[in-house]
Motif scaffolding. Structure first.
Motif, PDB file in Angstrom:
ATOM      1  N   ALA A  36       1.396   3.749  -7.201  1.00  0.00           N
ATOM      2  CA  ALA A  36       1.243   2.297  -7.120  1.00  0.00           C
ATOM      3  C   ALA A  36       2.338   1.670  -6.260  1.00  0.00           C
ATOM      4  CB  ALA A  36       1.256   1.687  -8.525  1.00  0.00           C
ATOM      5  N   VAL A  37       3.567   2.141  -6.449  1.00  0.00           N
ATOM      6  CA  VAL A  37       4.692   1.622  -5.658  1.00  0.00           C
ATOM      7  C   VAL A  37       4.512   1.998  -4.186  1.00  0.00           C
ATOM      8  CG1 VAL A  37       7.179   1.797  -5.255  1.00  0.00           C
ATOM      9  CG2 VAL A  37       6.300   1.640  -7.593  1.00  0.00           C
ATOM     10  N   ALA A  38       4.116   3.248  -3.931  1.00  0.00           N
ATOM     11  CA  ALA A  38       3.902   3.688  -2.547  1.00  0.00           C
ATOM     12  C   ALA A  38       2.804   2.873  -1.885  1.00  0.00           C
ATOM     13  CB  ALA A  38       3.545   5.173  -2.521  1.00  0.00           C
ATOM     14  N   GLY A  39       1.761   2.560  -2.640  1.00  0.00           N
ATOM     15  CA  GLY A  39       0.670   1.757  -2.097  1.00  0.00           C
ATOM     16  C   GLY A  39       1.134   0.373  -1.677  1.00  0.00           C
ATOM     17  N   VAL A  40       1.981  -0.229  -2.494  1.00  0.00           N
ATOM     18  CA  VAL A  40       2.525  -1.556  -2.160  1.00  0.00           C
ATOM     19  C   VAL A  40       3.361  -1.481  -0.893  1.00  0.00           C
ATOM     20  CG1 VAL A  40       4.180  -3.323  -2.898  1.00  0.00           C
ATOM     21  CG2 VAL A  40       2.477  -2.457  -4.520  1.00  0.00           C
ATOM     22  N   VAL A  41       4.276  -0.515  -0.837  1.00  0.00           N
ATOM     23  CA  VAL A  41       5.195  -0.395   0.302  1.00  0.00           C
ATOM     24  C   VAL A  41       4.429  -0.100   1.594  1.00  0.00           C
ATOM     25  CG1 VAL A  41       7.080   0.965   1.294  1.00  0.00           C
ATOM     26  CG2 VAL A  41       7.141   0.315  -1.128  1.00  0.00           C
ATOM     27  N   LEU A  42       3.523   0.878   1.537  1.00  0.00           N
ATOM     28  CA  LEU A  42       2.793   1.273   2.742  1.00  0.00           C
ATOM     29  C   LEU A  42       1.848   0.179   3.222  1.00  0.00           C
ATOM     30  CD1 LEU A  42       2.080   4.993   1.829  1.00  0.00           C
ATOM     31  CD2 LEU A  42       3.425   4.198   3.772  1.00  0.00           C
ATOM     32  N   ASN A  43       1.213  -0.536   2.305  1.00  0.00           N
ATOM     33  CA  ASN A  43       0.326  -1.620   2.712  1.00  0.00           C
ATOM     34  C   ASN A  43       1.115  -2.796   3.274  1.00  0.00           C
ATOM     35  OD1 ASN A  43      -2.835  -1.629   1.968  1.00  0.00           O
ATOM     36  ND2 ASN A  43      -1.742  -0.183   0.660  1.00  0.00           N
ATOM     37  N   TYR A  44       2.247  -3.097   2.670  1.00  0.00           N
ATOM     38  CA  TYR A  44       3.040  -4.246   3.124  1.00  0.00           C
ATOM     39  C   TYR A  44       3.641  -3.997   4.508  1.00  0.00           C
ATOM     40  CZ  TYR A  44       6.376  -8.097   3.099  1.00  0.00           C
ATOM     41  OH  TYR A  44       7.080  -9.234   3.431  1.00  0.00           O
ATOM     42  N   PHE A  45       4.200  -2.815   4.696  1.00  0.00           N
ATOM     43  CA  PHE A  45       4.940  -2.552   5.931  1.00  0.00           C
ATOM     44  C   PHE A  45       4.105  -1.887   7.031  1.00  0.00           C
ATOM     45  CE2 PHE A  45       8.478  -2.810   2.869  1.00  0.00           C
ATOM     46  CZ  PHE A  45       9.279  -3.747   3.521  1.00  0.00           C
ATOM     47  N   ILE A  46       3.043  -1.179   6.658  1.00  0.00           N
ATOM     48  CA  ILE A  46       2.308  -0.405   7.665  1.00  0.00           C
ATOM     49  C   ILE A  46       0.845  -0.813   7.771  1.00  0.00           C
ATOM     50  CG2 ILE A  46       1.534   1.903   8.344  1.00  0.00           C
ATOM     51  CD1 ILE A  46       4.086   3.027   7.088  1.00  0.00           C
TER      52      ILE A  46
END
Length: 202
Positions: A122-132
């Motif tokens: 869930a955390v990775a999904g937030v980070v990757l969607n926000y930045f990439i």
């Protein structure tokens, strides 16, 4: 490491990665959680089962092969950026889960593992969607950011900007994905692992 690449494990990784690659072809949305352009599949189930049996390194290999198989069959619609993100998010789920299960080989250990993996995913999904991912879609495909946010806001009124979109839409989406994958894994793992162990003793 030599044991990881014995014949039995190589066959196991090939079979589970292939199953994962095929399962990636059947995607479905969770419309009450995230906009329809976010679709989940069950491809992490065979990879997670294989990781519980053969370990986290095998899991990463299966995750990579799964993505390659999907690209070979279906191609890519995101210039491989989405495929890379899927690989990272998948690894964030199966690696913590399999590491914990490797140390605590009980149902409790498996439960702790999949819970940890779901949180990491869930955390990775937030980070990757926000930045990439979201910036990529906006820039590469001319998708208006306001349109993406509006789609999220139609589902959850808490969406007001890119960060809130990733937190209230993307994170719950991946949490539900993790829960579904974990439940199916719990239902199947014992039978599959017992069958594979039985093959090894023949």
């Amino acid at each position: 490491m030599k044991e990881l690449f014995n014949t039995k494990n190589l066959v196991l990784m090939a079979v589970f990665a292939a199953l994962g690659g095929v399962l990636m072809l059947w995607e479905f949305p969770i419309p009450f959680i995230a906009p329809g352009f976010y679709e989940m599949d069950l491809s992490e189930v065979p990879v997670l089962i294989g990781s519980f049996i053969a370990g986290p390194v095998a899991g990463v290999i299966m995750e990579a092969v799964k993505i390659i198989i999907k690209i070979m069959i279906k191609g890519t619609s995101t210039a491989y950026v989405g495929d890379f993100a899927n690989f990272c998010i998948g690894c964030c789920f199966i690696v913590p889960a399999s590491i914990i299960y490797k140390k605590i080989k009980t149902k409790k250990g498996a439960l702790i593992g999949v819970c940890a993996g779901t949180v990491f995913m869930a955390v990775a999904g937030v980070v990757l969607n926000y930045f990439i991912m979201i910036p990529f879609y906006v820039k590469a495909f001319g998708t208006p950011l306001d349109g993406i946010l509006a789609a999220g806001k139609s589902i959850n009124p808490l969406v007001g900007n890119k960060l809130s979109f990733t937190i209230v839409c993307v994170a719950p989406f991946n949490i539900i994905k993790g829960v579904i994958d974990s439940i199916i894994t719990f239902l199947l793992y014992k039978r599959i692992s017992t069958f594979i162990k039985s093959i090894g003793h023949k």
